[in-house]
Scaffold this active site. Structure first.
Site, PDB file in Angstrom:
ATOM      1  N   CYS A 111     151.760  12.415  54.554  1.00  0.00           N
ATOM      2  CA  CYS A 111     152.697  11.290  54.509  1.00  0.00           C
ATOM      3  C   CYS A 111     152.131  10.078  55.252  1.00  0.00           C
ATOM      4  O   CYS A 111     151.767  10.182  56.427  1.00  0.00           O
ATOM      5  CB  CYS A 111     154.031  11.702  55.132  1.00  0.00           C
ATOM      6  SG  CYS A 111     155.277  10.388  55.091  1.00  0.00           S
ATOM      7  N   ASN A 213     144.435  15.624  43.996  1.00  0.00           N
ATOM      8  CA  ASN A 213     145.601  14.768  43.785  1.00  0.00           C
ATOM      9  C   ASN A 213     145.163  13.310  43.860  1.00  0.00           C
ATOM     10  O   ASN A 213     144.347  12.953  44.703  1.00  0.00           O
ATOM     11  CB  ASN A 213     146.645  15.079  44.869  1.00  0.00           C
ATOM     12  CG  ASN A 213     147.889  14.214  44.804  1.00  0.00           C
ATOM     13  OD1 ASN A 213     148.450  13.862  45.827  1.00  0.00           O
ATOM     14  ND2 ASN A 213     148.343  13.869  43.615  1.00  0.00           N
TER      15      ASN A 213
END
Length: 384
Positions: A111, A213
């Protein structure tokens, strides 16, 4: 594009066999039960909950307990946890396992949000090597037979990369897989993902799967990532916003299912949007709330289609399924628009200096005086 037969193989995460090597990335406010069910209806893969704060789970926050619920059709069940305190994270994992709430647990170390990183959490945390290893090790032990994985970024910025050290540490601690978002925290979601870093991680971490990703907007992108990096699977985030059928295209590309190419006409997209709204109403057990939640998806679903601003605005004001039905009935149909409907989705943001605790980069270890401060990164509500 399709994978060579040698690469078109299921993904194994501990005892779990995932027919298509595809994972839905946790996205705050997006990957609730409704969206996960919708994606699963189109394809195959592992569908992860939005980020759950460990402290909120341990304290049994009402919102959090709703977010960790799965529909009976969801299998395997997957929950992502966030936290900075090893004991709290381990206790959250124990609760999940003891109460049989998931078949897979993922830990969030990716994050980039300032309210998290400025307290040393998220993508900032792997810089502190001992703390990172302690969290993963305790969580793996608490998980027992339930596989636990780690998702991370390349590092804080290009001068403070952590992904290779963190990948090896997670492997040594017993993680079942590692996933790399190939951007730094400082990049946020801007620029281009550095797929070469995924290849580097695959070379460094050899005994467990490595997932890639970043910038997967189509099935062709996913196939190309695996071919170029040698990674064992892909994690798809913003690319499926307004395109849940992407998981069907991925399943077909990876040979996990025989799927016909999707002809995403306006009528097809309208039906998907309506189904999403219906599932949200069921999830929230409140028609008004479900219809309000679908509003943020309007622009993503109808990107590139001939849907005027007035109609989009009306869909973003609808408060009942009947209102949505009436508005969609005025659309008619139109062919897939091609390029205007493809490419990047969601907000990319701009590169920025990562917010960090004072003196954070001075050492790879946590100073004793910062421990209490870091607990402030355990934001009260999940999904952040």
């Amino acid at each position: 594009m399709t994978l060579a037969p040698a690469l078109a193989r299921p993904l194994r995460i501990g005892p779990l066999r995932i027919d298509a090597p595809v994972v839905l990335a946790p996205m705050a406010g997006i990957t609730n039960t409704a969206f996960r069910r919708l994606c699963r209806e189109y394809g195959a893969g592992l569908y992860v909950s939005e980020m759950i704060t460990s402290r909120a789970l341990v304290e049994r926050n009402d919102i959090t307990m709703r977010l960790i619920r799965h529909h009976e059709s969801e299998t395997p069940r997957s929950i992502q946890l966030y936290g900075v305190d090893p004991a709290t994270i381990a206790e959250a994992v124990r609760i999940i396992v003891a109460e049989d709430r998931a078949d897979h647990v993922d830990l969030n170390f990716g994050c980039p949000v300032p309210k998290v990183t400025r307290k040393g959490g998220g993508a900032a945390l792997p810089w502190k090597t001992s703390l990172f290893a302690d969290i993963v090790g305790r969580a793996v032990k608490a998980a027992g037979d339930v596989p636990l994985t780690v998702k991370m970024r390349k590092g804080i910025d290009r001068d403070h990369l952590t992904f290779l050290d963190a990948g090896r540490a997670a492997e040594d601690a017993g993680a079942a897989a590692v996933a790399l978002h190939a951007r730094t925290a400082g990049q946020y979601y801007s620029g281009t993902a550095d797929w070469s870093a995924i290849g580097e991680l695959k070379q460094a971490v050899t005994s467990i799967p490595v997932l890639g990703n970043g910038d997967i907007w189509s099935a062709d992108d996913a196939v190309r990532m695996m071919a170029e990096t040698g990674c064992d699977g892909v994690v798809v985030g913003r690319g499926c916003l307004g395109r849940p059928w992407l998981f069907g295209e991925l399943a077909g590309a990876f040979g996990a299912a025989h799927t016909e190419p999707v002809d995403a006409t306006l009528g097809f997209v309208s039906a998907a949007f309506r189904r999403h709204a219906e599932l949200l109403v069921e999830f929230f057990e409140d028609e008004d709330r479900g219809c309000k939640d679908i509003r943020k998806h309007v622009a993503w679903y109808f990107k590139g289609y001939p849907v005027g601003g007035d109609l989009r605005a009306a869909l973003a004001r609808a408060s009942t399924l009947q209102e949505i039905d009436d508005l969609l009935a005025t659309l008619g149909d139109a062919p897939y628009p091609g390029a205007p409907a493809e490419g990047q989705r969601g907000r990319a943001g701009t590169p920025k200096r990562t917010a960090l605790p004072e003196g954070w980069l001075d050492s790879r270890e946590v100073a004793s005086e910062t421990s209490d401060m870091m607990r402030g990164a355990e934001i009260e509500n999940s999904g952040g």
